[in-house]
Design a protein around this motif. Sequence first.
Motif, PDB file in Angstrom:
ATOM      1  N   ARG A   1       0.711  -1.145  -0.064  1.00  0.00           N
ATOM      2  CA  ARG A   1       0.092   0.076  -0.109  1.00  0.00           C
ATOM      3  C   ARG A   1       1.028   1.442  -0.131  1.00  0.00           C
ATOM      4  O   ARG A   1       0.255   2.154  -0.564  1.00  0.00           O
ATOM      5  CB  ARG A   1      -0.965   0.177   1.164  1.00  0.00           C
ATOM      6  N   ILE A   2       2.021   1.187   0.590  1.00  0.00           N
ATOM      7  CA  ILE A   2       2.987   2.522   0.436  1.00  0.00           C
ATOM      8  C   ILE A   2       4.246   1.890   0.343  1.00  0.00           C
ATOM      9  O   ILE A   2       4.543   0.742   0.609  1.00  0.00           O
ATOM     10  CB  ILE A   2       2.810   3.303   1.854  1.00  0.00           C
ATOM     11  N   LYS A   3       5.203   2.703  -0.087  1.00  0.00           N
ATOM     12  CA  LYS A   3       6.616   2.574  -0.293  1.00  0.00           C
ATOM     13  C   LYS A   3       7.389   2.637   0.966  1.00  0.00           C
ATOM     14  O   LYS A   3       7.201   3.083   1.935  1.00  0.00           O
ATOM     15  CB  LYS A   3       7.231   3.517  -1.320  1.00  0.00           C
ATOM     16  N   ASN A   4       8.404   1.732   1.152  1.00  0.00           N
ATOM     17  CA  ASN A   4       9.396   1.383   2.168  1.00  0.00           C
ATOM     18  C   ASN A   4      10.378   2.952   2.161  1.00  0.00           C
ATOM     19  O   ASN A   4      11.629   2.563   1.899  1.00  0.00           O
ATOM     20  CB  ASN A   4      10.055   0.227   2.482  1.00  0.00           C
ATOM     21  N   GLU A   5      10.040   3.954   2.204  1.00  0.00           N
ATOM     22  CA  GLU A   5      10.787   5.259   2.124  1.00  0.00           C
ATOM     23  C   GLU A   5      10.222   6.071   3.526  1.00  0.00           C
ATOM     24  O   GLU A   5       9.232   5.981   3.704  1.00  0.00           O
ATOM     25  CB  GLU A   5      10.529   5.943   1.136  1.00  0.00           C
ATOM     26  N   LYS A   6      11.416   6.698   4.061  1.00  0.00           N
ATOM     27  CA  LYS A   6      11.197   7.400   4.990  1.00  0.00           C
ATOM     28  C   LYS A   6      10.105   8.303   5.277  1.00  0.00           C
ATOM     29  O   LYS A   6       9.288   8.627   5.988  1.00  0.00           O
ATOM     30  CB  LYS A   6      12.594   7.871   5.937  1.00  0.00           C
ATOM     31  N   ASP A   7      10.241   9.223   4.328  1.00  0.00           N
ATOM     32  CA  ASP A   7       9.273  10.499   4.291  1.00  0.00           C
ATOM     33  C   ASP A   7       7.791   9.850   3.866  1.00  0.00           C
ATOM     34  O   ASP A   7       6.933  10.467   4.682  1.00  0.00           O
ATOM     35  CB  ASP A   7       9.698  11.249   2.996  1.00  0.00           C
ATOM     36  N   ILE A   8       7.698   8.920   3.262  1.00  0.00           N
ATOM     37  CA  ILE A   8       6.502   8.223   2.896  1.00  0.00           C
ATOM     38  C   ILE A   8       5.683   7.516   4.436  1.00  0.00           C
ATOM     39  O   ILE A   8       4.790   7.729   4.632  1.00  0.00           O
ATOM     40  CB  ILE A   8       6.379   7.276   1.876  1.00  0.00           C
ATOM     41  N   LEU A   9       6.678   7.010   4.941  1.00  0.00           N
ATOM     42  CA  LEU A   9       6.463   6.250   6.251  1.00  0.00           C
ATOM     43  C   LEU A   9       6.193   7.345   7.265  1.00  0.00           C
ATOM     44  O   LEU A   9       4.885   7.163   7.960  1.00  0.00           O
ATOM     45  CB  LEU A   9       7.619   5.218   6.776  1.00  0.00           C
ATOM     46  N   LEU A  10       6.665   8.294   7.633  1.00  0.00           N
ATOM     47  CA  LEU A  10       6.302   9.343   8.321  1.00  0.00           C
ATOM     48  C   LEU A  10       5.105  10.223   8.156  1.00  0.00           C
ATOM     49  O   LEU A  10       4.067  10.255   8.829  1.00  0.00           O
ATOM     50  CB  LEU A  10       7.504  10.404   8.472  1.00  0.00           C
ATOM     51  N   SER A  11       4.622  10.104   6.687  1.00  0.00           N
ATOM     52  CA  SER A  11       3.572  10.798   6.337  1.00  0.00           C
ATOM     53  C   SER A  11       2.348   9.775   6.606  1.00  0.00           C
ATOM     54  O   SER A  11       1.343  10.173   7.310  1.00  0.00           O
ATOM     55  CB  SER A  11       3.383  11.169   4.916  1.00  0.00           C
ATOM     56  N   TYR A  12       2.742   8.625   6.370  1.00  0.00           N
ATOM     57  CA  TYR A  12       1.532   7.549   6.698  1.00  0.00           C
ATOM     58  C   TYR A  12       1.342   7.441   8.242  1.00  0.00           C
ATOM     59  O   TYR A  12       0.110   7.316   8.654  1.00  0.00           O
ATOM     60  CB  TYR A  12       2.251   6.295   6.062  1.00  0.00           C
ATOM     61  N   ALA A  13       2.548   7.476   9.053  1.00  0.00           N
ATOM     62  CA  ALA A  13       2.237   7.412  10.489  1.00  0.00           C
ATOM     63  C   ALA A  13       1.511   8.533  10.969  1.00  0.00           C
ATOM     64  O   ALA A  13       0.527   8.533  11.954  1.00  0.00           O
ATOM     65  CB  ALA A  13       3.701   7.363  11.105  1.00  0.00           C
ATOM     66  N   GLN A  14       1.573   9.623  10.380  1.00  0.00           N
ATOM     67  CA  GLN A  14       0.776  10.902  10.769  1.00  0.00           C
ATOM     68  C   GLN A  14      -0.754  10.596  10.697  1.00  0.00           C
ATOM     69  O   GLN A  14      -1.708  10.810  11.552  1.00  0.00           O
ATOM     70  CB  GLN A  14       1.147  12.186   9.937  1.00  0.00           C
ATOM     71  N   LYS A  15      -1.147   9.630   9.712  1.00  0.00           N
ATOM     72  CA  LYS A  15      -2.454   9.120   9.339  1.00  0.00           C
ATOM     73  C   LYS A  15      -3.001   8.271  10.573  1.00  0.00           C
ATOM     74  O   LYS A  15      -4.127   8.059  10.861  1.00  0.00           O
ATOM     75  CB  LYS A  15      -2.658   8.731   8.071  1.00  0.00           C
ATOM     76  N   ILE A  16      -1.902   7.590  10.640  1.00  0.00           N
ATOM     77  CA  ILE A  16      -2.395   6.318  11.803  1.00  0.00           C
ATOM     78  C   ILE A  16      -2.764   7.042  13.330  1.00  0.00           C
ATOM     79  O   ILE A  16      -3.549   6.676  13.970  1.00  0.00           O
ATOM     80  CB  ILE A  16      -1.270   5.480  11.894  1.00  0.00           C
ATOM     81  N   ILE A  17      -1.724   7.944  13.690  1.00  0.00           N
ATOM     82  CA  ILE A  17      -1.936   8.762  14.724  1.00  0.00           C
ATOM     83  C   ILE A  17      -3.282   9.721  14.736  1.00  0.00           C
ATOM     84  O   ILE A  17      -3.981   9.856  15.164  1.00  0.00           O
ATOM     85  CB  ILE A  17      -0.828   9.657  15.225  1.00  0.00           C
TER      86      ILE A  17
END
Length: 131
Positions: free
Chosen positions: A115-131
Amino acid sequence: ELRPFLKKWKCSNELIKTTQAVFSGLQWRKQQVFTKQQLYLLGEERALLAEELLPYFDLEADLEAVRRNYQELSIHSLQDLAITGNDLLAFFEQKPGKWVKEVLSGCEEAVLNGRIKNEKDILLSYAQKII
């Protein structure tokens, strides 16, 4: 259950864990092919051990498919994730807690399932959605 039996035989904890995982994987594999999640949780070695047992149940083993599918996983462990708990703590400027594990697990699952790429910026953006 396998654990008490293996404990009685004084098997190591590692052997007990491996045996339980392979048994569980075998039960799954007897019904259907391994999913990405199943391969990820089992790991290549344990998935191959389960696959090797299929002929004993009159089922055809496909070791090459298991190897190929495992190698095609986007990550093979949480350590392969492009972010760490420390990255999350620094980015969100929050104290450590249960939330870190939950966010990492969410990211891990999203990367594993493509669903998302394993890249730091993308993961941090995704993490914001989780929180």
